[in-house]
Design a protein around this motif. Structure first.
Motif, mmCIF file in Angstrom:
data_model
loop_
_atom_site.group_PDB
_atom_site.id
_atom_site.type_symbol
_atom_site.label_atom_id
_atom_site.label_comp_id
_atom_site.label_asym_id
_atom_site.label_seq_id
_atom_site.Cartn_x
_atom_site.Cartn_y
_atom_site.Cartn_z
ATOM 1 N N GLN A 39 0.834 -1.195 -0.140
ATOM 2 C CA GLN A 39 -0.131 0.016 -0.076
ATOM 3 C C GLN A 39 0.815 1.241 0.013
ATOM 4 N N ALA A 40 1.994 1.257 0.841
ATOM 5 C CA ALA A 40 2.891 2.343 0.803
ATOM 6 C C ALA A 40 3.391 2.749 -0.429
ATOM 7 N N PHE A 41 3.925 1.443 -1.378
ATOM 8 C CA PHE A 41 4.665 1.536 -2.508
ATOM 9 C C PHE A 41 3.516 2.065 -3.435
ATOM 10 N N PHE A 42 2.378 1.636 -3.626
ATOM 11 C CA PHE A 42 1.432 2.098 -4.601
ATOM 12 C C PHE A 42 0.973 3.449 -4.544
ATOM 13 N N LYS A 43 0.985 3.985 -3.260
ATOM 14 C CA LYS A 43 0.803 5.386 -3.011
ATOM 15 C C LYS A 43 1.916 6.443 -3.099
ATOM 16 N N GLY A 44 3.286 5.743 -3.366
ATOM 17 C CA GLY A 44 4.138 6.501 -3.720
ATOM 18 C C GLY A 44 5.037 6.798 -2.620
ATOM 19 N N ASP A 45 4.753 6.260 -1.454
ATOM 20 C CA ASP A 45 5.414 6.659 -0.221
ATOM 21 C C ASP A 45 6.677 5.706 -0.214
ATOM 22 N N SER A 46 7.517 6.001 0.747
ATOM 23 C CA SER A 46 8.784 5.023 0.923
ATOM 24 C C SER A 46 8.163 3.741 1.827
ATOM 25 N N VAL A 47 8.768 2.655 1.239
ATOM 26 C CA VAL A 47 8.470 1.367 1.938
ATOM 27 C C VAL A 47 9.061 1.374 3.515
ATOM 28 N N PRO A 48 8.286 1.157 4.353
ATOM 29 C CA PRO A 48 8.833 1.124 5.735
ATOM 30 C C PRO A 48 10.033 0.209 6.001
ATOM 31 N N SER A 49 11.051 0.774 6.902
ATOM 32 C CA SER A 49 12.114 -0.060 7.138
ATOM 33 C C SER A 49 11.978 -1.242 8.051
ATOM 34 N N TYR A 50 12.896 -2.128 8.123
ATOM 35 C CA TYR A 50 12.605 -3.107 9.420
ATOM 36 C C TYR A 50 12.323 -2.716 10.833
ATOM 37 N N ALA A 51 13.114 -1.769 11.049
ATOM 38 C CA ALA A 51 13.019 -1.188 12.466
ATOM 39 C C ALA A 51 11.491 -0.682 12.581
ATOM 40 N N LEU A 66 3.173 -15.475 17.647
ATOM 41 C CA LEU A 66 4.408 -16.089 17.346
ATOM 42 C C LEU A 66 5.347 -15.760 18.404
ATOM 43 N N PRO A 67 6.177 -16.687 18.436
ATOM 44 C CA PRO A 67 7.451 -16.481 19.355
ATOM 45 C C PRO A 67 8.238 -15.117 18.664
ATOM 46 N N ALA A 68 8.730 -14.292 19.846
ATOM 47 C CA ALA A 68 9.304 -13.288 19.167
ATOM 48 C C ALA A 68 10.208 -13.241 18.048
ATOM 49 N N HIS A 69 11.261 -14.567 18.323
ATOM 50 C CA HIS A 69 12.344 -15.105 17.538
ATOM 51 C C HIS A 69 11.663 -15.259 16.201
ATOM 52 N N ILE A 70 10.654 -15.755 15.954
ATOM 53 C CA ILE A 70 10.150 -16.211 14.776
ATOM 54 C C ILE A 70 9.471 -14.973 13.879
ATOM 55 N N GLY A 71 8.381 -14.196 14.540
ATOM 56 C CA GLY A 71 7.889 -12.982 14.191
ATOM 57 C C GLY A 71 8.917 -11.890 13.525
ATOM 58 N N GLN A 72 10.005 -11.760 14.329
ATOM 59 C CA GLN A 72 11.014 -10.726 13.985
ATOM 60 C C GLN A 72 11.603 -11.216 12.507
ATOM 61 N N GLU A 73 12.128 -12.565 12.372
ATOM 62 C CA GLU A 73 12.499 -13.135 11.228
ATOM 63 C C GLU A 73 11.632 -13.018 10.187
ATOM 64 N N VAL A 74 10.294 -13.353 10.218
ATOM 65 C CA VAL A 74 9.277 -13.273 9.210
ATOM 66 C C VAL A 74 9.080 -11.523 8.679
ATOM 67 N N ILE A 75 9.345 -10.728 9.584
ATOM 68 C CA ILE A 75 9.272 -9.564 9.140
ATOM 69 C C ILE A 75 10.698 -8.931 8.287
ATOM 70 N N LYS A 76 11.529 -9.532 8.840
ATOM 71 C CA LYS A 76 13.157 -9.337 8.245
ATOM 72 C C LYS A 76 13.197 -9.943 6.982
ATOM 73 N N ALA A 124 17.397 -16.807 16.046
ATOM 74 C CA ALA A 124 18.738 -16.973 16.661
ATOM 75 C C ALA A 124 19.097 -18.413 17.124
ATOM 76 N N PRO A 125 20.283 -18.757 17.412
ATOM 77 C CA PRO A 125 20.360 -20.247 17.691
ATOM 78 C C PRO A 125 19.946 -20.215 19.478
ATOM 79 N N THR A 126 19.710 -19.249 20.139
ATOM 80 C CA THR A 126 19.254 -19.187 21.447
ATOM 81 C C THR A 126 17.840 -19.940 21.565
ATOM 82 N N SER A 127 17.056 -19.963 20.260
ATOM 83 C CA SER A 127 15.783 -20.196 20.405
ATOM 84 C C SER A 127 15.620 -21.384 19.829
#
Length: 432
Positions: A39-51, A66-76, A124-127
């Motif tokens: 939606q941001a791309f079609f409106k001409g706005d910049s695509v949000p960053s990972y953060a 989802l567990p945080a380590h899985i959800g963050q990796e999906v967004i990345k 991460a390997p801690t998960s």
């Protein structure tokens, strides 16, 4: 240096249901992130960053499921898909890509509209913990009742690389209906031992996959593609038969058709992986330090092979073979140097004069009276060109040795009669 360990995961019936639930939640989060970015791309706005995406989706139901380590990796992964799109778009605008790239899509079946899960990424390997026998993952909060905090899955396979573990991805193969775990491992760069410089060169081709020439070796090695082509054509005919059956039934695809395509691609890759391993074994035994490898980028665009040339357009995956050879050499500390292949097949490796090609595989030098196998001659020219020794090298005294693929490994079967003086008798095939 990063490598990937791949093992098969063997979940039971209950564990399969848990994996499907987690995979569906990953698909839901992916689709939500992609909707926001599109939606941001079609409106001409910049695509949000990972953060920005992590901050925005922190309270989203798909993220909290989802567990945080899985959800963050999906967004990345979703954000990296846009990075890849913009990189390809820049190449397309420069004229380096023929077709424009497509924007990242949703994980869903367009025919039914249902979500499809492709991967379960773990950050991460801690998960997680992975060994040769089992894989342990952290479960979402609502799936821990009666199962504990972690999901323990049985695995089957060999961990080829050992080092610092990084991310992990659980992938589902819908054709085989199997789960696989892909673990990224960071291993230290191999230390190149100080030893005298010794060079080798490779000429890539379609009918002779690799022609290998090594300094100090009294013959060249030719890796014939005949048996690999036979196997490729066999599975191509099987694919054609299945397509005919589907056409009569009014269908376009089937699980069997996908499986046949997968089999053909994997059998071809298996032959190429074994070929790269065999080349590296030879180079390591002969203590080679530098390999000159011809760069064939753009060769199909520069030449007209015809639309029906199956051998060149479908079978000849020279880029895959080149990448496999480079990766195998890097693991053993052999330096790979790309060389421009122009003119290596049209001049004699002994005197440098032009050669005549009465047939495709034979090069005849009228000046020095030598008859070469064209690919062996090209390999010698590449090693002379790469090492800057120019011409004047003596011809190798023995005939090039041909090796064939027996569907398991590369073995020698006969010696060719090329590379001998034109006045000598053209010997028949001799047992190696």
């Amino acid at each position: 240096m990063k490598h990937t360990n791949v093992v098969r995961v063997l979940p039971d019936k209950r564990q399969k249901q848990v994996l499907e639930i987690i995979g569906d939640r990953c698909a839901a989060l992916w689709n939500a992130v992609q909707y926001r970015c599109r939606q941001a791309f079609f409106k001409g706005d910049s695509v949000p960053s990972y953060a920005a995406l992590c901050s925005e989706f922190k309270e989203h139901p798909a993220y909290k499921a989802l567990p945080a380590h899985i959800g963050q990796e999906v967004i990345k992964k979703a954000r990296k898909a846009w990075d890849s799109y913009f990189a390809c778009l820049r190449l397309y605008r420069k004229g380096e890509l023929k077709e424009p790239p497509h924007i990242p899509r949703y994980w869903k079946d367009r025919r039914t509209g249902r979500r499809i899960f492709r991967v379960i990424p773990v950050k991460a390997p801690t998960s997680y913990s992975l060994d040769a026998r089992c894989l342990s993952l952290t479960l979402p909060q609502d799936l821990r009742k009666g199962q504990g905090d972690r999901l323990v899955l049985r695995t089957k396979g060999v961990l080829r690389f050992h080092g610092r573990p990084k991310t992990l991805e659980l992938k589902y193969d819908p054709v085989k209906t199997r789960w696989y775990a892909h673990q990224v491992v960071e291993v230290p760069e191999p230390v190149r031992k100080a030893r005298p410089e010794k060079h080798a060169a490779i000429d890539l081709g379609a009918r002779v996959l690799v022609a290998l020439a090594v300094e100090g070796l009294n013959r060249q090695l030719l890796f014939s593609a005949r048996e690999v082509i036979k196997d490729f054509l066999y599975w191509t005919n099987q694919i054609a038969g299945e397509q005919s059956r589907l056409n009569r039934a009014g269908r376009k695809t089937s699980r069997r058709l996908k499986r046949l395509y997968q089999l053909r691609a994997r059998r071809l890759r298996h032959a190429f992986v074994a070929l790269a391993a065999e080349i590296v074994r030879i180079l390591k035994r002969l203590r080679v330090t530098t390999l000159f490898l011809e760069d064939l980028t753009g060769i199909r665009e520069a030449m007209d092979f015809g639309p029906k040339n199956l051998l060149v357009h479908n079978f000849w995956a020279f880029r895959m073979l080149r990448n496999l050879i480079e990766a195998a050499c890097t693991r053993t500390g052999i330096r790979v140097v790309p060389v421009e292949p122009r003119g290596t097949s049209c001049r004699c490796a002994v005197c440098g004069s032009s050669v005549r090609r009465p047939v495709r595989h034979k090069a005849v030098c009228e000046k020095c009276g030598r008859v070469w196998h064209a690919d062996a001659n090209a390999a010698l020219n590449i090693i002379l060109q790469g090492s800057s020794k120019e011409h004047g090298a003596e011809a190798t005294p023995l005939k090039p040795l041909a090796l064939r693929w027996d569907r398991h490994r590369w073995v020698s079967r006969f010696e060719s009669a090329a590379g001998t003086p034109s006045g000598a008798t053209s010997g028949s095939r001799m047992a190696a």
